[in-house]
Design a protein around this motif. Structure first.
Motif, short mmCIF file in Angstrom:
data_model
loop_
_atom_site.label_atom_id
_atom_site.label_comp_id
_atom_site.label_asym_id
_atom_site.label_seq_id
_atom_site.Cartn_x
_atom_site.Cartn_y
_atom_site.Cartn_z
N VAL A 148 0.87 -1.17 0.00
CA VAL A 148 0.00 0.00 0.00
C VAL A 148 0.91 1.23 0.00
N LEU A 149 0.79 2.05 -1.06
CA LEU A 149 1.63 3.23 -1.23
C LEU A 149 0.80 4.49 -0.99
N ALA A 150 1.39 5.46 -0.32
CA ALA A 150 0.67 6.70 -0.03
C ALA A 150 1.55 7.91 -0.30
N GLY A 151 0.94 8.96 -0.84
CA GLY A 151 1.65 10.21 -1.10
C GLY A 151 0.71 11.40 -0.96
N ASP A 152 1.28 12.57 -0.77
CA ASP A 152 0.49 13.79 -0.54
C ASP A 152 0.19 14.51 -1.84
N LEU A 153 -0.89 15.30 -1.81
CA LEU A 153 -1.32 16.11 -2.95
C LEU A 153 -1.62 17.53 -2.50
N LEU A 154 -1.42 18.48 -3.40
CA LEU A 154 -1.85 19.86 -3.15
C LEU A 154 -2.16 20.51 -4.50
N LEU A 155 -3.35 21.08 -4.61
CA LEU A 155 -3.75 21.79 -5.82
C LEU A 155 -4.03 23.24 -5.45
N ASP A 156 -3.21 24.15 -5.98
CA ASP A 156 -3.32 25.58 -5.69
C ASP A 156 -4.39 26.18 -6.59
N LEU A 157 -5.63 26.17 -6.13
CA LEU A 157 -6.76 26.54 -6.98
C LEU A 157 -6.71 27.97 -7.50
N PRO A 158 -6.36 28.99 -6.69
CA PRO A 158 -6.33 30.34 -7.25
C PRO A 158 -5.34 30.53 -8.40
N ARG A 159 -4.33 29.64 -8.50
CA ARG A 159 -3.34 29.78 -9.57
C ARG A 159 -3.75 29.08 -10.86
N VAL A 160 -4.81 28.30 -10.82
CA VAL A 160 -5.26 27.63 -12.04
C VAL A 160 -5.65 28.68 -13.07
N GLY A 161 -5.04 28.64 -14.24
CA GLY A 161 -5.36 29.59 -15.30
C GLY A 161 -4.86 31.00 -15.08
N VAL A 162 -3.89 31.18 -14.17
CA VAL A 162 -3.32 32.51 -13.89
C VAL A 162 -1.82 32.44 -14.15
N PHE A 163 -1.31 33.32 -15.02
CA PHE A 163 0.06 33.22 -15.49
C PHE A 163 0.80 34.53 -15.27
N GLU A 164 1.88 34.47 -14.47
CA GLU A 164 2.65 35.66 -14.14
C GLU A 164 3.35 36.23 -15.37
N THR A 165 3.31 37.56 -15.49
CA THR A 165 3.96 38.22 -16.63
C THR A 165 5.07 39.17 -16.20
N ASP A 166 5.28 39.30 -14.89
CA ASP A 166 6.47 40.03 -14.42
C ASP A 166 6.91 39.39 -13.12
N GLY A 167 7.92 39.98 -12.50
CA GLY A 167 8.51 39.39 -11.30
C GLY A 167 10.02 39.42 -11.46
N SER A 168 10.69 38.38 -10.98
CA SER A 168 12.14 38.34 -11.08
C SER A 168 12.58 36.94 -11.49
N GLY A 169 13.73 36.88 -12.16
CA GLY A 169 14.30 35.60 -12.55
C GLY A 169 13.37 34.78 -13.42
N LEU A 170 13.21 33.51 -13.05
CA LEU A 170 12.41 32.59 -13.86
C LEU A 170 10.95 32.57 -13.45
N ARG A 171 10.54 33.57 -12.71
CA ARG A 171 9.17 33.57 -12.23
C ARG A 171 8.17 33.89 -13.33
N ILE A 172 8.62 34.54 -14.40
CA ILE A 172 7.71 34.90 -15.48
C ILE A 172 7.25 33.64 -16.20
N SER A 173 5.95 33.51 -16.38
CA SER A 173 5.40 32.29 -16.97
C SER A 173 5.29 32.35 -18.48
N ILE A 174 4.91 33.52 -19.00
CA ILE A 174 4.68 33.63 -20.44
C ILE A 174 5.28 34.92 -20.98
N SER A 175 5.57 34.91 -22.25
CA SER A 175 6.14 36.08 -22.90
C SER A 175 5.06 37.12 -23.18
N GLU A 176 5.50 38.31 -23.53
CA GLU A 176 4.55 39.39 -23.83
C GLU A 176 3.65 39.06 -25.02
N PRO A 177 4.19 38.51 -26.13
CA PRO A 177 3.29 38.16 -27.25
C PRO A 177 2.23 37.13 -26.85
#
Length: 341
Positions: A148-177
């Motif tokens: 019997v194998l067990a593992g944890d789950l977490l789904l960050d619901l407010p982030r579903v369909g939300v993509f960062e366009t500024d910030g620092s380093g690799l935090r940007i999710s998508i390009s301007e175009p």
């Protein structure tokens, strides 16, 4: 705002669902050692592959681009979370032409580890079909186990369909175009957790969560299915909406006298301790026959919490599909919004 947190449990019977590096012509299963005890496990990467492969056939998947050669190879998905559910929920990193875009996973998954120590056994096999009389067979070996194998789950619901366009380093999710294209397609500009972001329309965000929950209900996958096919739908599942994203349900399964045990007293105490953070009932999906008659005793121990609708117990598939429908119908829209700072 809410995070769906909890635990997923798999029952492996004489299987080898996730294999490690072969050793001396023997296919080995993945394992970890705790002291002298051996615990077989399924990696989070493998589990996420099962989940991605269990998405509906008509759900578009993000394509993978591979480049380079030898030790300088790299591979990345399209990095289009506006188009593809798997890029949105599972995350990615795209580093091309001095441009770096990264999406931290919205769905966090732990390693599925055997609750009780188990020592894998080695299956001995030969291949001699069509060989001439007197020829030596080709020998092969591989490991398998029941656990019997067990593992944890977490789904960050407010982030579903939300993509960062500024910030620092690799935090940007998508390009301007890409951001402009998403906005032209119906997305909106928002400030999300202190950074600028693009957010898809709520109906699409609901749909993506519902698709994921239904895929978990129909989970399939694993290695060596030709020899060790087995059910990979959750034997047990615990899901709860938590306002702060803490997962207090990691210790509800324990090993006692060499057997996995569901600790109803632990669950009840955690519900009491975290009642102010719970944003709905704790849902327990429990497949019939799993852990013998423990389900009946757990229902008795949690009778008061069940009566108060703080705990719901049902079949995993019924529970997941019911929650998916409720999300899709807009009954939990508050889960998609971050709390005011």
């Amino acid at each position: 705002m809410s995070f769906l947190v909890g635990k997923v449990v798999e029952e492996v019977v004489a299987g080898a669902p996730n294999n490690g590096e072969g050793l001396d012509n023997t296919g080995t299963v993945k394992r970890l050692k705790v002291g002298r005890d051996i615990h077989p496990y399924v990696s989070a990467q493998a589990f996420r592959r099962w989940l991605r492969d269990s998405l509906p056939a008509d759900e578009p998947r993000s394509g993978v681009t591979r480049s380079g050669s030898g030790s300088n190879q790299q591979a990345h998905t399209a990095g289009r979370p506006d188009h593809f559910l798997d890029d949105d929920l599972f995350g990615y990193m795209v580093a091309v032409k001095k441009q770096n875009y990264q999406r931290d996973t919205v769905l966090a998954t732990g390693t599925l580890v055997s609750v009780v120590p188990q020592r894998p056994t080695t299956d001995f096999g030969t291949m001699s079909r069509g060989f001439a009389a007197g020829e030596n067979p080709v020998i092969h070996q591989h490991e398998l186990y029941s656990a019997v194998l067990a593992g944890d789950l977490l789904l960050d619901l407010p982030r579903v369909g939300v993509f960062e366009t500024d910030g620092s380093g690799l935090r940007i999710s998508i390009s301007e175009p890409i951001a402009k294209e998403a906005l032209a397609g119906g997305a909106e500009s928002v400030t999300f957790r202190g950074v600028s972001a693009v957010r898809l329309p709520l109906p699409e965000r609901r749909r993506r969560v519902a698709v994921l929950l239904r895929a978990l209900a129909e989970l399939r996958g694993g290695a060596k299915r030709s020899l060790h096919y087995g059910d990979r739908t959750p034997a047990l599942l615990v899901l709860a909406p938590m306002k702060g994203g803490v997962n207090p349900f990691t210790r509800i399964l324990a090993a006692r006298e060499g057997k996995p045990v569901f600790s109803a007293d632990v669950l009840a105490e955690e519900i009491t301790a975290w009642k102010d953070e719970l944003d709905g009932p704790v849902r327990i999906g429990w497949a019939p026959g799993f852990l013998g008659d423990q389900r009946k005793s757990v229902e008795k121990e949690l009778a008061q919490l069940i009566a108060e609708e703080l705990v719901i117990i049902d079949h995993p598939r019924i529970l997941l599909r019911g929650l998916a429908s409720a999300v899709e119908e807009g009954k939990h829209d508050g889960w998609f919004e971050d709390a005011p700072a």
